[in-house]
Scaffold this motif. Structure first.
Motif, PDB file in Angstrom:
ATOM      1  N   TYR A   1      49.986  18.399 -32.376  1.00  0.00           N
ATOM      2  CA  TYR A   1      48.612  18.832 -32.662  1.00  0.00           C
ATOM      3  C   TYR A   1      47.551  18.061 -31.876  1.00  0.00           C
ATOM      4  CZ  TYR A   1      51.097  21.287 -36.299  1.00  0.00           C
ATOM      5  OH  TYR A   1      51.985  22.087 -36.947  1.00  0.00           O
TER       6      TYR A   1
ATOM      7  N   GLU B   1      41.721  31.682  -6.123  1.00  0.00           N
ATOM      8  CA  GLU B   1      40.451  30.966  -6.245  1.00  0.00           C
ATOM      9  C   GLU B   1      40.618  29.532  -6.737  1.00  0.00           C
ATOM     10  OE1 GLU B   1      37.612  33.316  -8.424  1.00  0.00           O
ATOM     11  OE2 GLU B   1      38.042  35.073  -7.213  1.00  0.00           O
TER      12      GLU B   1
ATOM     13  N   THR C   1      41.413  25.567  -6.698  1.00  0.00           N
ATOM     14  CA  THR C   1      41.342  24.494  -5.703  1.00  0.00           C
ATOM     15  C   THR C   1      42.572  23.593  -5.917  1.00  0.00           C
ATOM     16  OG1 THR C   1      40.128  23.021  -7.159  1.00  0.00           O
ATOM     17  CG2 THR C   1      38.829  24.491  -5.752  1.00  0.00           C
TER      18      THR C   1
ATOM     19  N   ARG D   1      42.794  23.895   0.002  1.00  0.00           N
ATOM     20  CA  ARG D   1      41.501  23.920  -0.707  1.00  0.00           C
ATOM     21  C   ARG D   1      41.400  22.696  -1.609  1.00  0.00           C
ATOM     22  NH1 ARG D   1      40.674  29.319  -3.653  1.00  0.00           N
ATOM     23  NH2 ARG D   1      38.529  28.711  -3.263  1.00  0.00           N
TER      24      ARG D   1
ATOM     25  N   THR E   1      35.609  21.066  -9.541  1.00  0.00           N
ATOM     26  CA  THR E   1      36.188  22.269 -10.162  1.00  0.00           C
ATOM     27  C   THR E   1      36.949  21.915 -11.441  1.00  0.00           C
ATOM     28  OG1 THR E   1      37.925  22.058  -8.502  1.00  0.00           O
ATOM     29  CG2 THR E   1      36.337  23.835  -8.184  1.00  0.00           C
TER      30      THR E   1
ATOM     31  N   SER F   1      34.379  21.473 -14.029  1.00  0.00           N
ATOM     32  CA  SER F   1      33.872  22.774 -14.466  1.00  0.00           C
ATOM     33  C   SER F   1      34.828  23.408 -15.488  1.00  0.00           C
ATOM     34  CB  SER F   1      33.688  23.653 -13.225  1.00  0.00           C
ATOM     35  OG  SER F   1      33.848  24.984 -13.523  1.00  0.00           O
TER      36      SER F   1
ATOM     37  N   LYS G   1      31.031  22.205 -26.724  1.00  0.00           N
ATOM     38  CA  LYS G   1      29.890  21.426 -26.235  1.00  0.00           C
ATOM     39  C   LYS G   1      29.603  20.173 -27.074  1.00  0.00           C
ATOM     40  CE  LYS G   1      27.407  24.904 -23.689  1.00  0.00           C
ATOM     41  NZ  LYS G   1      27.023  26.242 -24.016  1.00  0.00           N
ATOM     42  N   ASP G   2      29.835  20.292 -28.391  1.00  0.00           N
ATOM     43  CA  ASP G   2      29.497  19.143 -29.232  1.00  0.00           C
ATOM     44  C   ASP G   2      30.695  18.217 -29.419  1.00  0.00           C
ATOM     45  OD1 ASP G   2      30.973  20.868 -30.740  1.00  0.00           O
ATOM     46  OD2 ASP G   2      29.886  20.467 -32.593  1.00  0.00           O
ATOM     47  N   MET G   3      31.680  18.338 -28.535  1.00  0.00           N
ATOM     48  CA  MET G   3      32.891  17.544 -28.732  1.00  0.00           C
ATOM     49  C   MET G   3      33.324  16.832 -27.469  1.00  0.00           C
ATOM     50  SD  MET G   3      35.326  19.676 -31.090  1.00  0.00           S
ATOM     51  CE  MET G   3      34.997  19.768 -32.789  1.00  0.00           C
ATOM     52  N   ASP G   4      32.411  16.073 -26.898  1.00  0.00           N
ATOM     53  CA  ASP G   4      32.793  15.418 -25.657  1.00  0.00           C
ATOM     54  C   ASP G   4      33.727  14.235 -25.892  1.00  0.00           C
ATOM     55  OD1 ASP G   4      30.853  14.002 -26.851  1.00  0.00           O
ATOM     56  OD2 ASP G   4      29.357  14.216 -25.261  1.00  0.00           O
TER      57      ASP G   4
ATOM     58  N   VAL H   1      40.736  22.259 -32.274  1.00  0.00           N
ATOM     59  CA  VAL H   1      41.535  23.468 -32.058  1.00  0.00           C
ATOM     60  C   VAL H   1      41.025  24.585 -32.957  1.00  0.00           C
ATOM     61  CG1 VAL H   1      43.863  24.417 -32.039  1.00  0.00           C
ATOM     62  CG2 VAL H   1      43.493  22.032 -31.476  1.00  0.00           C
ATOM     63  N   GLN H   2      40.393  25.575 -32.348  1.00  0.00           N
ATOM     64  CA  GLN H   2      39.873  26.709 -33.112  1.00  0.00           C
ATOM     65  C   GLN H   2      41.030  27.603 -33.527  1.00  0.00           C
ATOM     66  OE1 GLN H   2      36.596  27.356 -33.922  1.00  0.00           O
ATOM     67  NE2 GLN H   2      36.234  25.320 -33.126  1.00  0.00           N
TER      68      GLN H   2
ATOM     69  N   ARG I   1      38.552  29.599 -40.989  1.00  0.00           N
ATOM     70  CA  ARG I   1      37.542  28.538 -41.168  1.00  0.00           C
ATOM     71  C   ARG I   1      36.315  28.987 -41.977  1.00  0.00           C
ATOM     72  NH1 ARG I   1      38.486  24.322 -36.198  1.00  0.00           N
ATOM     73  NH2 ARG I   1      40.639  24.048 -36.766  1.00  0.00           N
TER      74      ARG I   1
ATOM     75  N   LYS J   1      26.554  17.866 -32.987  1.00  0.00           N
ATOM     76  CA  LYS J   1      26.488  16.554 -32.357  1.00  0.00           C
ATOM     77  C   LYS J   1      25.023  16.071 -32.341  1.00  0.00           C
ATOM     78  CE  LYS J   1      27.209  14.564 -27.867  1.00  0.00           C
ATOM     79  NZ  LYS J   1      27.243  14.910 -26.457  1.00  0.00           N
TER      80      LYS J   1
ATOM     81  N   PHE K   1      36.038  27.881   2.685  1.00  0.00           N
ATOM     82  CA  PHE K   1      37.169  27.203   3.317  1.00  0.00           C
ATOM     83  C   PHE K   1      37.467  27.809   4.669  1.00  0.00           C
ATOM     84  CE2 PHE K   1      37.800  26.634  -1.222  1.00  0.00           C
ATOM     85  CZ  PHE K   1      37.851  25.253  -1.270  1.00  0.00           C
TER      86      PHE K   1
END
Lengths: 522, 453
Positions: free
Chosen positions: A217, A237, A239, A433, A440, A443, A451-454, A510-511, B128, B179, B453
């Motif tokens: 988990y 696409e 890299t 590449r 990348t 990204s 976003k709220d789980m860095d 984990v959603q 949930r 957050k 490239f």
């Protein structure tokens, strides 16, 4: 069914209490009833296929021993000549072989039919419509049952008189979801001897379950989304950085998922005093591909070795190949049958994993690598001598581990990309590449992490480091559980609490967690 | 019975381990779980209402509690109604809620706001929000009720075999503050603040309505991607629940009306003609059970014209949109109550698509053409008879003061390839206007990474 679920906990707990109390004199009966109930609960009427396998194989093994007895009797008859004895032997071998082939065709035929049907588009209505027709654990129980049949056929041990004893071996519930592939002679005595509750074993098994859940988990499930995003993207696409990152992440995910699930299964089995066969031994510390397959999914490798590789290696055509090889290449020629055997075995392993061409290629990739490395072993040795490389040094050992890991990772590409060509395109991208500033990769992480789980990458990193440390300790022969237990209460409790906390915390990321096990559909 | 020292030590160990987990769990729950939740706020308001005082209730998910304003309807109908909508409320929980309300209130009318998403195969239930719903329902209830509701979730046939069943015991896993708001959340808990002050997301008015004032940003809001629907996607389980809800109303002598709350045109158009097909299937299903179904996405503009700024996001009304829609909903309900059909107020065929006269938004797709550049294609969410012209612009991201510059002037082609000579992140924008207009009616921007490239 997840091992980490309230219904499984309840099921195991009830069974556990009954096992050591009400049923302590007939424990195996409870295990059999529990296993069958578990199977019906998860697979419903598809238990019929498990029954067909168990009945046909149990019956065939019984017939083998009966034929053996009859042959011995006939051969003992007075006044019988040596030639007549040979003829009797041949006659019975023919009979046994015929039965063996029929039973194997029935059982492997069933397995193949289900696997192929599952790959075809589902027709509307009828039995095949819902796409769930693959009976739970069919690969695992079929392989287990066939190993028993082959062992009795080869006279390794006598058949089991009691069908229900054999049925327990085939249906044993902790192994049914994703293995390991056990052997009858290794489990028989454990199943049918009396077990008393043991506190140390209980604690050890609970710790093993926790460690398995932690891998499954906190690593595998958390990485699943990243793996999915990487391998769903158009390969052209990608890299180089993403391809390499993808291989690393998938290597971690697959190991954590499969070995985590196996640890949990071993732990549950261990709670009932049944030690199943080991399935993993720090595979990413392997020094060669052959060594890797003796550490990864060990029970499948051993099954293939005992029931495909060895029988194939002693066939007449293989003997002829060896003779031809020796004549042509000297001593190196002796390795030829083993090399061919490896290619065949891994071709089968590839098909076992899936029937797409990518799996065929993946199997061949592993088989050819092992075959070539064995054939060229003397050449490598000479090269090392010429280059003054100490093959016993620590540095060379680390080099071997890294080299093997890279080869394993390349193989993983063939598992992920359905089109074989895509794997090669991905490999090409590594060089054409590059993108080594990792923009990348960043990204992809931004897209796959909430976003709220860095903190998630740190959680995974911490989990991976913990598993790595544990693997290094095991590799050095340390019993990690005993090591932790030997520490003072503060450290001991700190470690267990950290594992519990990290495992539970991983669900926050984990959603709709609980996608099942990667190896659950075999 | 004497317990040996060894056994006693082991029992102590197990107790200490469990206590450790309980303490960790309590600390994490206190720190992380929000002061309140969308479901919690609804239940808090509902429990303030005296028994047998409600005439009408609204059931459904966020479409319901953000789209239906009971006070607007009550003013027109003279009834007292309450919005029971909760976050991602499945039909399964709508039925459970209705059962609860039917016992506590003398409800005579029920409006079910149907979200087609929950009718889809595989989308019928979501663990949930359901866990959050059960926890919210349990707040302030006696221990026995709490245990019963919790066990209902944990041993549910669908969730009992899944990890979510165990994780119900760890609320912080699935329900946590955003957050950066942990400190505020903890302070609010300690001070016992009202949910609105602690977190606006969890605010509800006394009648269960949640008013949002923001307006959808049609340029930056996550894209309204094309969607698909085929009849096979209609879940039998979901339809079974829908039928059970209708039966429950019938058994209690309550009138039920099923509705679709308005979304933006974009949200409807992205499904294409299949939207009408799905709508017809649901309508037929309900008609066979003598229940009316009105999808307010298909209401004729002379009765209700939702503007772009009536929405908070692609699929939810803001307070202006909700008030406008609630007023028409009240009219339709009154017609139904008088035994009249409101069917003539709605489109039932593809004349719906011709009636749309505005470009609601654009959906952009990009693809990299190695060695050439980036091809961008615009799909307009608009009526079938609207003629559109597109202009393509770009912005230099290295210059903070840069403005968009048009690189291809207005023309009928919806696809354009931006020529690129070096790798980097690009910012493009497409403007769309109706043929003959002077200025754009809709625009959408896109950021693309390009590697040459």
């Amino acid at each position: 069914m997840q091992f980490y679920s309230i219904l499984f906990f309840l099921f195991a707990a009830i069974l556990f209490v009954l096992y050591y109390t009400v049923f302590r004199k007939k424990q195996w009966i409870l295990l059999l009833v529990g296993s069958l109930l578990f199977y019906v609960w998860l697979a419903g009427p598809r238990i019929v296929f498990l029954m067909i396998t168990s009945v046909t194989i149990w019956w065939a093994a019984k017939v083998f021993d009966r034929l053996n007895d009859r042959r011995k009797q006939e051969q003992k008859a007075e006044g019988i000549t040596k030639d007549e004895k040979k003829a009797i032997k041949k006659k019975y071998i023919r009979k046994k072989r015929f039965i063996l082939v029929v039973i194997l065709v029935i059982n492997f035929g069933m397995l193949a039919a289900f696997k192929i049907c599952n790959l075809l588009p589902a027709p509307e209505g009828g039995l095949l419509a819902n796409g769930l027709l693959l009976p739970l654990g069919i690969s695992f129980y079929t392989f287990q049952a066939v190993s028993y049949l082959a062992d009795v056929y080869n006279g390794k041990y006598k058949h089991e008189e009691n069908y229900f004893h054999f049925l327990l071996f085939v249906s044993w519930f902790p192994q049914i979801i994703q293995g390991p592939i056990n052997r009858f002679d290794k489990l028989k005595d454990q199943f049918f001897s009396k077990h008393a509750i043991d506190w140390d074993t209980f604690c050890r098994m609970m710790a093993l379950f926790l460690f398995g859940a932690f891998k499954k988990y906190a690593i595998a499930d958390v990485l699943a989304r990243t793996v999915q995003v990487i391998y769903e993207a158009p390969v052209q696409e990608q890299t180089g950085a993403v391809v390499v990152f993808g291989m690393l992440v998938f290597a971690m995910q697959e190991y954590a998922d499969f070995s985590g699930g196996i640890d949990m299964a071993m732990a549950v089995s261990g709670l009932f005093g049944i030690q199943m066969l080991k399935n993993f031994e720090q595979p990413y510390f392997a020094t060669s591909m052959a060594n890797f397959w003796r550490r990864w999914h060990i029970t499948l490798g051993a099954w293939m070795r005992d029931y495909v590789f060895y029988p194939l290696a002693v066939t007449k055509p293989m003997m002829n190949v060896m003779k031809w090889g020796v004549k042509k290449f000297g001593n190196t020629g002796r390795i030829l049958p083993a090399a061919i055997g490896n290619v065949v075995v891994f071709l089968i392993v590839g098909i076992w994993h899936g029937t797409g061409w990518n799996y065929v290629f993946w199997g061949l990739y592993n088989g050819v690598l092992i075959a070539v490395s064995e054939l060229l072993a003397p050449v490598f040795k000479r090269m090392a001598e010429k280059l003054h490389i100490n093959m016993k040094s620590n540095g060379f050992h680390v080099f071997q581990i890294i080299r093997t890991f890279i080869l394993v990772c390349i193989g993983l590409l063939f598992e992920q990309y359905q089109r074989v060509a895509d794997s090669f395109i991905a490999l090409r991208c590594v060089f054409t590449r590059p993108d080594w500033d990792l923009s990348t990769v960043e990204s992809i992480l931004n897209r796959t992490l909430a976003k709220d789980m860095d903190f998630v990458p740190f959680l995974v990193l911490l989990a991976v480091v913990l598993v790595f440390i544990c693997s290094v300790m095991r590799e050095r022969g340390t019993d990690v559980f005993l090591w932790i237990q030997s520490k003072n209460a503060f450290i001991r409790w700190g470690i267990w609490m950290l594992l519990i906390f990290l495992t539970i915390a991983s669900f926050a990321y984990v959603q709709d967690a609980g996608g099942g096990f990667v190896y659950a559909n075999f | 019975m004497r317990i040996s020292k060894k056994v006693g030590k082991r029992i102590l160990f197990v107790v200490a381990l469990l206590a450790g987990v309980v303490v960790l769990n309590a600390v994490a729950t206190f720190l992380v779980t929000p002061y309140s939740s969308a479901s919690g706020a609804m239940f808090a308001q509902y429990r303030k209402i005296e028994k047998n005082s409600l005439d009408m209730v609204y059931l459904g998910d966020s479409h319901c509690y953000e789209g239906i304003n009971p006070s607007v309807i009550d003013e027109k109908t003279g009834l007292r109604s309450f919005n029971l909508g909760t976050n991602a409320q499945s039909l399964y929980h709508s039925r459970e809620l209705l059962e609860m309300v039917m016992e506590e209130q003398n409800v005579k009318s029920v409006v079910l706001a149907l979200d087609p998403y929950f009718l889809g195969e595989g989308h019928e239930r979501h663990s949930r929000p359901e866990a959050a719903f059960v926890r919210a329902r349990n707040t302030g209830q006696p221990a026995g009720v709490k245990l019963k509701n919790a066990a209902g979730f944990m041993f549910d046939a669908e969730y009992g075999k899944d990890t979510e069943s165990v994780n119900y015991l760890f609320p912080w896993v699935s329900s946590r503050s955003a957050k950066g708001s942990w400190q505020k959340n903890v302070q609010a808990k300690i001070a016992g603040e009202e949910p609105a002050n602690a977190n606006w997301n969890n605010y509800r008015e006394p009648d269960g309505f949640k008013p949002f004032t923001q307006i959808n940003d049609y340029d930056h809001a996550g894209a309204a991607k094309p969607d698909e629907w085929t009849p096979e996607m209609l879940s039998e389980d979901a339809l079974g629940e829908l039928e059970a809800i209708c039966e429950l109303c019938r058994a209690h002598g309550a009138q039920i009306m099923v509705i679709g709350v308005p979304n933006t045109y974009s949200w409807v158009l992205r499904t294409g003609p299949a939207y009408l097909e799905r709508n017809a299937a649901v309508k037929t299903f309900l008609a066979e059970r003598n229940v009316s179904y009105y999808d307010f996405n298909l209401v004729k503009p002379e009765y209700l014209l939702m503007r772009k700024d009536d929405f908070k996001d692609w699929e939810h009304c803001n307070v202006t949109g909700a008030n406008k829609f609630s007023s028409v909903l009240a009219d339709v309900w009154m017609m139904e109550n008088e035994g009249l059909s409101a069917a003539d107020m709605f489109f039932s065929d593809d004349t719906y698509f011709t009636a749309i006269k505005r470009i609601d938004s654009l959906y952009l797709e990009s693809r990299m053409i190695p060695g050439e550049g980036i091809e961008v294609t615009a799909t307009p969410w608009t009526g079938s008879e609207v003629e559109i012209e597109y202009a393509f612009a770009e912005k230099d991201l290295s210059d903070p003061d840069a403005k968009y510059e048009v690189v291809r002037p207005y023309g009928p082609e919806a696809t354009f390839t931006y020529p690129e000579t070096k790798s980097g992140t690009k910012q493009y924008r497409v403007y769309a206007r109706q043929k003959g207009d002077d200025d754009y009616e809709s625009l959408r921007s896109i950021r693309v990474e390009y590697e040459r490239f």
